[in-house]
Enzyme design. Structure first.
Site, PDB file in Angstrom:
ATOM      1  N   GLY A 242      -3.427   0.262  14.559  1.00  0.00           N
ATOM      2  CA  GLY A 242      -2.090   0.452  15.127  1.00  0.00           C
ATOM      3  C   GLY A 242      -1.365  -0.871  15.379  1.00  0.00           C
ATOM      4  O   GLY A 242      -0.182  -0.878  15.730  1.00  0.00           O
TER       5      GLY A 242
ATOM      6  N   GLY B  90       0.780  -1.236   0.000  1.00  0.00           N
ATOM      7  CA  GLY B  90       0.000   0.000   0.000  1.00  0.00           C
ATOM      8  C   GLY B  90       0.807   1.278   0.000  1.00  0.00           C
ATOM      9  O   GLY B  90       0.398   2.277  -0.591  1.00  0.00           O
TER      10      GLY B  90
ATOM     11  N   ASP C 262       0.948   3.393   4.560  1.00  0.00           N
ATOM     12  CA  ASP C 262      -0.201   3.972   3.847  1.00  0.00           C
ATOM     13  C   ASP C 262      -1.225   4.519   4.843  1.00  0.00           C
ATOM     14  O   ASP C 262      -1.689   5.639   4.732  1.00  0.00           O
ATOM     15  CB  ASP C 262      -0.841   2.952   2.892  1.00  0.00           C
ATOM     16  CG  ASP C 262      -1.186   1.618   3.556  1.00  0.00           C
ATOM     17  OD1 ASP C 262      -0.906   1.436   4.766  1.00  0.00           O
ATOM     18  OD2 ASP C 262      -1.729   0.736   2.861  1.00  0.00           O
TER      19      ASP C 262
ATOM     20  N   ASP D  41      -4.259   2.381  11.266  1.00  0.00           N
ATOM     21  CA  ASP D  41      -5.681   2.173  11.555  1.00  0.00           C
ATOM     22  C   ASP D  41      -5.780   1.690  13.004  1.00  0.00           C
ATOM     23  O   ASP D  41      -5.763   2.499  13.931  1.00  0.00           O
ATOM     24  CB  ASP D  41      -6.163   1.131  10.543  1.00  0.00           C
ATOM     25  CG  ASP D  41      -7.653   1.069  10.416  1.00  0.00           C
ATOM     26  OD1 ASP D  41      -8.286   2.128  10.358  1.00  0.00           O
ATOM     27  OD2 ASP D  41      -8.202  -0.045  10.383  1.00  0.00           O
TER      28      ASP D  41
ATOM     29  N   ASP E 223      -6.104  -0.350  -1.088  1.00  0.00           N
ATOM     30  CA  ASP E 223      -6.938  -1.202  -1.934  1.00  0.00           C
ATOM     31  C   ASP E 223      -8.122  -1.787  -1.185  1.00  0.00           C
ATOM     32  O   ASP E 223      -8.164  -1.785   0.055  1.00  0.00           O
ATOM     33  CB  ASP E 223      -6.104  -2.359  -2.496  1.00  0.00           C
ATOM     34  CG  ASP E 223      -5.844  -3.439  -1.443  1.00  0.00           C
ATOM     35  OD1 ASP E 223      -5.381  -3.089  -0.332  1.00  0.00           O
ATOM     36  OD2 ASP E 223      -6.139  -4.620  -1.706  1.00  0.00           O
TER      37      ASP E 223
ATOM     38  N   ARG F 188      -6.043   0.539  -6.045  1.00  0.00           N
ATOM     39  CA  ARG F 188      -4.749   1.063  -5.594  1.00  0.00           C
ATOM     40  C   ARG F 188      -4.258   2.212  -6.443  1.00  0.00           C
ATOM     41  O   ARG F 188      -3.647   3.155  -5.968  1.00  0.00           O
ATOM     42  CB  ARG F 188      -3.690  -0.039  -5.721  1.00  0.00           C
ATOM     43  CG  ARG F 188      -3.499  -0.849  -4.511  1.00  0.00           C
ATOM     44  CD  ARG F 188      -2.213  -1.642  -4.650  1.00  0.00           C
ATOM     45  NE  ARG F 188      -2.329  -2.928  -4.016  1.00  0.00           N
ATOM     46  CZ  ARG F 188      -2.354  -3.112  -2.711  1.00  0.00           C
ATOM     47  NH1 ARG F 188      -2.255  -2.096  -1.901  1.00  0.00           N
ATOM     48  NH2 ARG F 188      -2.466  -4.316  -2.206  1.00  0.00           N
TER      49      ARG F 188
ATOM     50  N   THR G 275      -0.369  -3.296  13.332  1.00  0.00           N
ATOM     51  CA  THR G 275       0.733  -3.569  12.409  1.00  0.00           C
ATOM     52  C   THR G 275       1.968  -2.752  12.792  1.00  0.00           C
ATOM     53  O   THR G 275       3.077  -3.272  12.904  1.00  0.00           O
ATOM     54  CB  THR G 275       0.312  -3.203  10.965  1.00  0.00           C
ATOM     55  OG1 THR G 275      -0.897  -3.882  10.678  1.00  0.00           O
ATOM     56  CG2 THR G 275       1.372  -3.574   9.965  1.00  0.00           C
ATOM     57  N   LEU G 276       1.737  -1.471  12.995  1.00  0.00           N
ATOM     58  CA  LEU G 276       2.857  -0.580  13.293  1.00  0.00           C
ATOM     59  C   LEU G 276       3.490  -0.908  14.642  1.00  0.00           C
ATOM     60  O   LEU G 276       4.714  -0.827  14.808  1.00  0.00           O
ATOM     61  CB  LEU G 276       2.335   0.853  13.288  1.00  0.00           C
ATOM     62  CG  LEU G 276       3.376   1.924  13.158  1.00  0.00           C
ATOM     63  CD1 LEU G 276       4.187   1.719  11.902  1.00  0.00           C
ATOM     64  CD2 LEU G 276       2.700   3.282  13.121  1.00  0.00           C
TER      65      LEU G 276
END
Ligand code: IMP
Length: 190
Positions: free
Chosen positions: A102, A44, A97, A100, A156, A162, A104-105
């Site tokens: 958090g 993304g 990208d 949201d 996406d 995308r 993943t980060l």
């Protein structure tokens, strides 16, 4: 068919271009003489990373990292493609990208800390604080968005949209996101 699945316009091309330029200027100021490694998260963040780096006025290295999504029953993601550059003693800037939940980060910053970088900061195209589950620091952000699902500019829906140069909500039969966008003074049709 795709056209019909799109909802309302949230950010147009010019608005995005201007904001990305501004954020790149701020990054150039902070990282002058530091040669940061920009780690763009596949897939993304690729579109954002290209535009962002084109606007940087400093030397930098660019690398990519891919993560698996959250698997059912597993409260963590996995690194599917790692960086090629050794991050030890480097100033790392994660390019995302959207932040949201958090999750993943949060996973990613913890992973990168184990590599003894000099610093780790986060630059995201979109930030959605309303959906946060884990608090994560966001140092640079182009736009904050409310709790709506968005596509375009790298984001996406099942692989679609995308490549759009603008950001849209998805087609919204309930009227929920249209209403949220209206409150922001947004929401033109494609
Ligand atoms: P997280 O919830 O912060 O862990 O976000 C993980 C990833 O989910 C992001 O990097 C995006 O790829 C994807 N994502 C989250 N929200 C959206 C959205 O509104 N549109 C498209 N992708 C999203």
């Amino acid at each position: 068919m795709n056209e019909r699945r799109l909802g309302n316009l949230l950010f147009g091309r010019e608005e995005i271009e201007e904001r990305v330029e501004e954020v790149a200027k701020n990054i150039s100021l902070e990282y002058e003489n530091k040669r940061p490694v920009l780690v763009a998260i596949l897939k993304g963040a690729v579109y954002f990373a290209v535009d962002l780096t084109r606007n940087l006025e400093i030397p930098f290295d660019l690398d990519f990292l891919a993560l698996s999504g959250f698997k059912p029953g597993l409260l963590r993601v996995e690194i599917e493609k790692d960086t090629d550059i050794d991050l030890k003693e480097r100033e790392v800037l994660i390019v995302e990208d959207i932040v949201d939940t958090g999750l993943t980060l949060n996973f990613l910053t913890r992973e990168l800390e184990k590599r003894f970088p000099k610093g780790v900061k986060v630059c995201t195209f979109l930030n959605c604080p309303a959906r946060r589950i884990v608090e994560v620091p966001v140092h640079y952000c182009c736009f904050e968005i409310p709790d709506v699902y968005v596509v375009g500019y790298g984001l996406d829906f099942q692989g679609d949209f995308r490549n759009l140069l603008e950001v849209y909500t998805l087609y919204d039969p309930s009227g929920r996101s249209t209403q949220i966008l209206k409150q922001m003074g947004k929401g033109g049709k494609k």
